[in-house]
Design a protein around this motif. Structure first.
Motif, PDB file in Angstrom:
ATOM      1  N   ASP A 260       0.823  -1.212   0.000  1.00  7.85           N
ATOM      2  CA  ASP A 260       0.000   0.000   0.000  1.00  7.85           C
ATOM      3  C   ASP A 260       0.858   1.264   0.000  1.00  7.85           C
ATOM      4  O   ASP A 260       0.557   2.241  -0.691  1.00  7.85           O
ATOM      5  CB  ASP A 260      -0.927   0.003   1.214  1.00  7.85           C
ATOM      6  CG  ASP A 260      -2.143  -0.896   1.025  1.00  7.85           C
ATOM      7  OD1 ASP A 260      -2.355  -1.368  -0.106  1.00  7.85           O
ATOM      8  OD2 ASP A 260      -2.871  -1.120   2.008  1.00  7.85           O
ATOM      9  N   GLU A 261       1.927   1.221   0.794  1.00  3.18           N
ATOM     10  CA  GLU A 261       2.817   2.392   0.875  1.00  3.18           C
ATOM     11  C   GLU A 261       3.446   2.679  -0.483  1.00  3.18           C
ATOM     12  O   GLU A 261       3.459   3.827  -0.954  1.00  3.18           O
ATOM     13  CB  GLU A 261       3.896   2.122   1.922  1.00  3.18           C
ATOM     14  CG  GLU A 261       4.894   3.255   2.084  1.00  3.18           C
ATOM     15  CD  GLU A 261       6.001   2.906   3.063  1.00  3.18           C
ATOM     16  OE1 GLU A 261       7.136   3.394   2.860  1.00  3.18           O
ATOM     17  OE2 GLU A 261       5.742   2.146   4.018  1.00  3.18           O
ATOM     18  N   LYS A 262       3.969   1.635  -1.124  1.00  6.31           N
ATOM     19  CA  LYS A 262       4.612   1.814  -2.427  1.00  6.31           C
ATOM     20  C   LYS A 262       3.582   2.168  -3.512  1.00  6.31           C
ATOM     21  O   LYS A 262       3.877   2.949  -4.424  1.00  6.31           O
ATOM     22  CB  LYS A 262       5.362   0.538  -2.814  1.00  6.31           C
ATOM     23  CG  LYS A 262       6.525   0.192  -1.892  1.00  6.31           C
ATOM     24  CD  LYS A 262       7.620   1.256  -1.972  1.00  6.31           C
ATOM     25  CE  LYS A 262       8.847   0.849  -1.139  1.00  6.31           C
ATOM     26  NZ  LYS A 262       9.915   1.886  -1.206  1.00  6.31           N
ATOM     27  N   MET A 263       2.411   1.608  -3.401  1.00 10.59           N
ATOM     28  CA  MET A 263       1.360   1.894  -4.384  1.00 10.59           C
ATOM     29  C   MET A 263       0.995   3.385  -4.345  1.00 10.59           C
ATOM     30  O   MET A 263       0.917   4.035  -5.394  1.00 10.59           O
ATOM     31  CB  MET A 263       0.123   1.035  -4.093  1.00 10.59           C
ATOM     32  CG  MET A 263      -1.046   1.279  -5.038  1.00 10.59           C
ATOM     33  SD  MET A 263      -2.499   0.262  -4.641  1.00 10.59           S
ATOM     34  CE  MET A 263      -3.003   1.003  -3.068  1.00 10.59           C
ATOM     35  N   ASN A 264       0.780   3.894  -3.152  1.00 11.27           N
ATOM     36  CA  ASN A 264       0.406   5.303  -3.016  1.00 11.27           C
ATOM     37  C   ASN A 264       1.544   6.241  -3.421  1.00 11.27           C
ATOM     38  O   ASN A 264       1.312   7.350  -3.907  1.00 11.27           O
ATOM     39  CB  ASN A 264      -0.032   5.592  -1.580  1.00 11.27           C
ATOM     40  CG  ASN A 264      -1.417   5.034  -1.279  1.00 11.27           C
ATOM     41  OD1 ASN A 264      -2.393   5.417  -1.894  1.00 11.27           O
ATOM     42  ND2 ASN A 264      -1.485   4.103  -0.349  1.00 11.27           N
ATOM     43  N   GLU A 265       2.774   5.759  -3.245  1.00 13.97           N
ATOM     44  CA  GLU A 265       3.945   6.585  -3.554  1.00 13.97           C
ATOM     45  C   GLU A 265       4.309   6.536  -5.029  1.00 13.97           C
ATOM     46  O   GLU A 265       4.631   7.579  -5.634  1.00 13.97           O
ATOM     47  CB  GLU A 265       5.132   6.104  -2.718  1.00 13.97           C
ATOM     48  CG  GLU A 265       6.443   6.829  -3.023  1.00 13.97           C
ATOM     49  CD  GLU A 265       7.635   6.185  -2.323  1.00 13.97           C
ATOM     50  OE1 GLU A 265       8.778   6.554  -2.655  1.00 13.97           O
ATOM     51  OE2 GLU A 265       7.422   5.311  -1.457  1.00 13.97           O
ATOM     52  N   LEU A 266       4.253   5.341  -5.635  1.00 13.68           N
ATOM     53  CA  LEU A 266       4.872   5.158  -6.946  1.00 13.68           C
ATOM     54  C   LEU A 266       3.909   4.886  -8.104  1.00 13.68           C
ATOM     55  O   LEU A 266       4.288   5.112  -9.272  1.00 13.68           O
ATOM     56  CB  LEU A 266       5.865   3.985  -6.877  1.00 13.68           C
ATOM     57  CG  LEU A 266       7.014   4.104  -5.869  1.00 13.68           C
ATOM     58  CD1 LEU A 266       7.783   2.781  -5.805  1.00 13.68           C
ATOM     59  CD2 LEU A 266       7.942   5.246  -6.273  1.00 13.68           C
ATOM     60  N   SER A 267       2.727   4.389  -7.829  1.00 15.49           N
ATOM     61  CA  SER A 267       1.883   3.905  -8.918  1.00 15.49           C
ATOM     62  C   SER A 267       1.510   5.016  -9.900  1.00 15.49           C
ATOM     63  O   SER A 267       1.150   6.130  -9.509  1.00 15.49           O
ATOM     64  CB  SER A 267       0.614   3.270  -8.366  1.00 15.49           C
ATOM     65  OG  SER A 267      -0.164   2.742  -9.427  1.00 15.49           O
ATOM     66  N   ASP A 268       1.590   4.677 -11.172  1.00 20.08           N
ATOM     67  CA  ASP A 268       1.205   5.593 -12.241  1.00 20.08           C
ATOM     68  C   ASP A 268      -0.233   5.371 -12.684  1.00 20.08           C
ATOM     69  O   ASP A 268      -0.635   5.805 -13.772  1.00 20.08           O
ATOM     70  CB  ASP A 268       2.140   5.414 -13.443  1.00 20.08           C
ATOM     71  CG  ASP A 268       3.561   5.856 -13.140  1.00 20.08           C
ATOM     72  OD1 ASP A 268       3.721   6.946 -12.554  1.00 20.08           O
ATOM     73  OD2 ASP A 268       4.506   5.116 -13.472  1.00 20.08           O
ATOM     74  N   ASP A 269      -0.995   4.720 -11.846  1.00 17.75           N
ATOM     75  CA  ASP A 269      -2.420   4.545 -12.131  1.00 17.75           C
ATOM     76  C   ASP A 269      -3.116   5.902 -11.988  1.00 17.75           C
ATOM     77  O   ASP A 269      -2.526   6.873 -11.521  1.00 17.75           O
ATOM     78  CB  ASP A 269      -3.012   3.531 -11.151  1.00 17.75           C
ATOM     79  CG  ASP A 269      -4.307   2.926 -11.677  1.00 17.75           C
ATOM     80  OD1 ASP A 269      -4.695   3.243 -12.812  1.00 17.75           O
ATOM     81  OD2 ASP A 269      -4.933   2.127 -10.945  1.00 17.75           O
ATOM     82  N   GLY A 270      -4.380   5.969 -12.368  1.00 18.76           N
ATOM     83  CA  GLY A 270      -5.100   7.233 -12.343  1.00 18.76           C
ATOM     84  C   GLY A 270      -5.137   7.883 -10.970  1.00 18.76           C
ATOM     85  O   GLY A 270      -5.284   7.208  -9.954  1.00 18.76           O
ATOM     86  N   ARG A 271      -5.003   9.202 -10.941  1.00 21.16           N
ATOM     87  CA  ARG A 271      -5.043   9.967  -9.696  1.00 21.16           C
ATOM     88  C   ARG A 271      -5.960  11.167  -9.869  1.00 21.16           C
ATOM     89  O   ARG A 271      -6.210  11.626 -10.989  1.00 21.16           O
ATOM     90  CB  ARG A 271      -3.643  10.434  -9.286  1.00 21.16           C
ATOM     91  CG  ARG A 271      -2.703   9.282  -8.904  1.00 21.16           C
ATOM     92  CD  ARG A 271      -1.305   9.771  -8.534  1.00 21.16           C
ATOM     93  NE  ARG A 271      -0.405   8.677  -8.225  1.00 21.16           N
ATOM     94  CZ  ARG A 271      -0.189   8.188  -7.006  1.00 21.16           C
ATOM     95  NH1 ARG A 271      -0.801   8.746  -5.959  1.00 21.16           N
ATOM     96  NH2 ARG A 271       0.629   7.180  -6.809  1.00 21.16           N
ATOM     97  N   ASP A 272      -6.458  11.670  -8.723  1.00 19.63           N
ATOM     98  CA  ASP A 272      -7.322  12.841  -8.780  1.00 19.63           C
ATOM     99  C   ASP A 272      -6.486  14.114  -8.797  1.00 19.63           C
ATOM    100  O   ASP A 272      -5.246  14.074  -8.842  1.00 19.63           O
ATOM    101  CB  ASP A 272      -8.323  12.845  -7.613  1.00 19.63           C
ATOM    102  CG  ASP A 272      -7.650  12.916  -6.249  1.00 19.63           C
ATOM    103  OD1 ASP A 272      -6.483  13.365  -6.159  1.00 19.63           O
ATOM    104  OD2 ASP A 272      -8.295  12.527  -5.253  1.00 19.63           O
ATOM    105  N   ALA A 273      -7.151  15.256  -8.739  1.00 18.95           N
ATOM    106  CA  ALA A 273      -6.465  16.544  -8.828  1.00 18.95           C
ATOM    107  C   ALA A 273      -5.502  16.771  -7.673  1.00 18.95           C
ATOM    108  O   ALA A 273      -4.537  17.542  -7.796  1.00 18.95           O
ATOM    109  CB  ALA A 273      -7.493  17.675  -8.880  1.00 18.95           C
ATOM    110  N   ASP A 274      -5.746  16.088  -6.553  1.00 17.20           N
ATOM    111  CA  ASP A 274      -4.870  16.236  -5.385  1.00 17.20           C
ATOM    112  C   ASP A 274      -3.748  15.209  -5.353  1.00 17.20           C
ATOM    113  O   ASP A 274      -2.979  15.151  -4.396  1.00 17.20           O
ATOM    114  CB  ASP A 274      -5.694  16.116  -4.094  1.00 17.20           C
ATOM    115  CG  ASP A 274      -6.711  17.236  -3.966  1.00 17.20           C
ATOM    116  OD1 ASP A 274      -6.387  18.367  -4.380  1.00 17.20           O
ATOM    117  OD2 ASP A 274      -7.819  16.978  -3.461  1.00 17.20           O
ATOM    118  N   GLY A 275      -3.694  14.373  -6.392  1.00 15.47           N
ATOM    119  CA  GLY A 275      -2.635  13.370  -6.458  1.00 15.47           C
ATOM    120  C   GLY A 275      -2.966  12.062  -5.784  1.00 15.47           C
ATOM    121  O   GLY A 275      -2.115  11.162  -5.707  1.00 15.47           O
ATOM    122  N   ASN A 276      -4.184  11.911  -5.289  1.00 10.54           N
ATOM    123  CA  ASN A 276      -4.581  10.663  -4.645  1.00 10.54           C
ATOM    124  C   ASN A 276      -5.018   9.652  -5.691  1.00 10.54           C
ATOM    125  O   ASN A 276      -5.650  10.010  -6.698  1.00 10.54           O
ATOM    126  CB  ASN A 276      -5.729  10.919  -3.672  1.00 10.54           C
ATOM    127  CG  ASN A 276      -5.353  11.893  -2.576  1.00 10.54           C
ATOM    128  OD1 ASN A 276      -4.308  11.752  -1.943  1.00 10.54           O
ATOM    129  ND2 ASN A 276      -6.207  12.894  -2.351  1.00 10.54           N
TER     130      ASN A 276
END
Length: 420
Positions: A260-276
């Motif tokens: 989860d930590e690496k996913m939130n930090e590194l994943s290039d999957d879709g993100r919202d305007a705040d980067g989440n």
């Protein structure tokens, strides 16, 4: 529905004097469209389902629905087509049986609603029904037709239509609400959820996407970004990063937490305007899901807690983690699944008795021909009136039968978003 008053035939004195008991028959009303179309009074019982009487006019409404549907499919276009056989049954017999099955289904649900004490419409639902019928009347008026003509074109009386709409629209909804109460059969236990997920083949996965493409700064005809693939050397570097990341996560004391930590930090999957991340809880996957096939195959092969080797797709390298599919999302699908099971059981156990003499007397093709002729007559009248009223659209066709809303009949399996 309005039922004809029974009229005592002959006086009692006359009967006693003659010793003859005259047969009492009801004279069909002048507006009895079922009788005009088939020779059978509208309130004559066509079948019973768990003791509930189904009138002829309601049966004819659904017969018309079945015929209309077949015509939309391109069937029943000429005389010969009515006798076309499929699986030993003519098209004419098929539409008759189809109407019976439809009524059986809805009346089984209605009988269960009555059993649970929720068959009656609430005051709010009664108001809603009146509004629906008023809306139909207004629509017909805009086409130079009356509500009565609209109902005549479907061989049903206004009271019959109201009764049917009330039963079909609200009994399923009220029953579903009752069965969804705490402890009810539509609220799953953990064991039932496990069985549901297994039977439906539903899996949940999270993934870390390390992209192997970049935006060019251009957009396509739909306004979406245009991408170009990394060079072979760049792609190889991403693969090395993915391999190292998999090894690090697998070696961790708590692999799921580090994932989860690496996913939130590194994943290039879709993100919202705040980067989440747009899908921090992952994706629901199942056979046939609209996803990259390589990603899907790898995701379906994982057990809960298992981490995949890097999986290459058109988007880049994915590191996939299998997680528990018992989520709020999948629990929201359970009621439809369970309701399907319950209805199948109820229908299989239903006590259905068809008045075969009446049923066999109905000629589906003749009924359709007469009803179509009536519809054409009304439409011609409406178009004639419209010619003198430019604001009315004479091309509108009000003859199409409107099936009552049945929003709470059981739904198909959901189709979640694809991983990107």
């Amino acid at each position: 529905m309005n039922r004809m008053k029974r009229i005592l035939c002959g006086g009692l004195v006359f009967t006693l004097l003659t010793g003859a008991l005259a047969g009492c028959e009801k004279k069909p009303a002048a507006d009895d469209m079922a009788y005009q179309m088939t020779g059978i009074p509208r309130d004559a019982t066509m079948m019973t389902v768990n003791g509930q009487k189904v009138s002829t006019e309601e049966y004819l409404f659904w017969l018309n629905q079945s015929i209309s549907m077949q015509k939309q499919y391109g069937n029943l276009q000429d005389d010969a087509s009515w006798e076309t056989e499929t699986d030993g049954k003519t098209a004419a017999q098929y539409v008759k049986d189809d109407a019976l099955e439809t009524l059986k289904y809805y009346y089984v649900i209605a009988s269960k609603a009555k059993e649970y004490g929720v068959d009656a419409m609430s005051e709010e639902q009664s108001t809603d029904l009146n509004t629906q019928i008023d809306n139909i009347a207004q629509t017909m008026e805009s086409q130079n037709l009356t509500l009565q003509q609209y109902l005549n074109m479907q061989a049903i009386s206004e009271q019959g239509f109201r009764d049917m709409m009330g039963r079909l629209n609200y009994a399923p909804s009220n029953l579903r609400t009752k069965l969804s109460e705490e402890g009810g059969p539509l609220v799953p236990t953990d064991e039932e959820m496990d069985a549901f997920l297994s039977e439906e083949g539903l899996h949940q996965v999270k993934h870390i996407l390390l992209t192997t493409r970049r935006e060019t700064g251009e957009t396509n005809e739909y306004g979406a970004p245009v991408y170009e693939d990394f060079s072979e050397a760049e792609t190889a570097q991403v693969k090395e990063q993915a391999d190292a990341l998999v090894a690090e996560i697998r070696a961790a004391e708590d692999p799921a937490a580090l994932f989860d930590e690496k996913m939130n930090e590194l994943s290039d999957d879709g993100r919202d305007a705040d980067g989440n991340l747009a899908a921090p809880d992952g994706y629901l996957v199942y056979e046939g899901a609209n996803m990259d096939p390589d990603f899907l195959a790898a995701a379906l092969a994982l057990d809960v807690g298992e981490i995949s080797d890097p999986v290459k797709s058109q988007f880049g390298y994915h590191i996939i983690l299998g997680v528990d599919a018992d989520t709020d999302e999948t629990r929201s699908y359970f009621p439809d699944y369970k309701m399907n099971q319950l209805v199948e059981e109820w229908v299989a156990a239903a006590d259905v008795k068809v008045e075969n003499e009446r049923f066999d007397a109905i000629d589906a093709k003749d009924f359709s021909t007469k009803l179509t002729s009536l519809q054409d007559e009304y439409i011609a009248q409406a178009q004639a009136q419209a010619s003198a009223s430019p604001s009315v659209d004479p091309s509108a066709d009000p003859s199409a039968s409107a099936q009552p809303e049945t929003s709470d009949t059981p739904a198909e399996s959901p189709t979640p978003s694809a991983a990107s």
